[in-house]
Scaffold this motif. Structure first.
Motif: not given
Length: 214
Positions: A98, A94, A18, A20
């Motif tokens: 996503g 990214h 993911t 971050e």
């Protein structure tokens, strides 16, 4: 570094992470891109100066230079700049899409570029460690200079290798004019050494052996 980068890229493809701290990543990559670009510009300026002194292109100098330090810095900084740019683009993609695929792909590409530079530097340094001969055109210039010396009929043999960055050891068997006396031969050899020290400072050691003319 190359192996770790490829490994991380493959892991990211298998198990996409993911995203971050996007802005922290952007700031770090922009700083890295700026610093690496400055360092690369300094190395490039140094390479251009050396290429101009040797009257060759920068590409030729990269292939032939006996000084691995500037070449290493230039190549590493070039890969760092490309890698930071790719990573920044991948990070933005990214965030926009996503998908972690751009990140993973960029990481693998960076790893492959690092591997290419590592192999290139390894091959170059191995050549230097094994007493690589100087480029052929330098041998031709040195042979012509020796042959043009009054009292020298020809060059029977000429060898030259790098002693270190910017230092060459040369050894030549010279066919001397048969009419010269022993003192004349000694004077000619001394003059050649003096001229070489003045005009060819890259030659740190020059061994000359007179041989009979045929």
């Amino acid at each position: 570094g190359a192996a770790l980068s490829v490994w991380e890229g493959v892991n990211a493809l298998i198990d996409p992470p993911t995203l971050e701290t996007f802005w922290v990543g952007v700031v770090v990559l922009v700083i890295a891109l700026t610093l690496d670009s400055v360092s690369r510009a300094v190395a490039q300026r140094q390479l251009r100066r050396q290429a101009a002194e040797r009257r060759v292109t920068v590409r030729q100098l990269l292939r032939e230079s006996p000084d691995p330090t500037v070449v290493t810095v230039y190549l590493e900084d070039s890969i760092d700049v490309l890698g930071a740019a790719l990573a920044l683009i991948a990070l933005v993609l990214h965030r926009a899409t996503g998908s972690a695929f751009p990140d993973a792909l960029a990481t693998i590409v960076i790893g492959l570029m690092l591997a290419y530079v590592a192999v290139m530097l390894t091959r170059r340094n191995r050549q230097l460690l094994s007493n690589q001969a100087i480029p052929d055109r330098y041998m031709v210039q040195l042979r012509e200079r020796l042959t043009a010396t009054p009292g020298v009929d020809g060059v029977a043999r000429l060898d030259a290798v790098y002693l270190g960055p910017g230092e060459v050891l040369a050894a030549a068997d010279l066919r001397m004019d048969s009419e010269l006396t022993g003192d004349d031969v000694a004077a000619v050899l001394a003059r050649i050494r003096d001229d070489a020290a003045r005009d060819l400072p890259v030659i740190a050691r020059l061994y000359l052996t007179p041989v009979p003319s045929h």
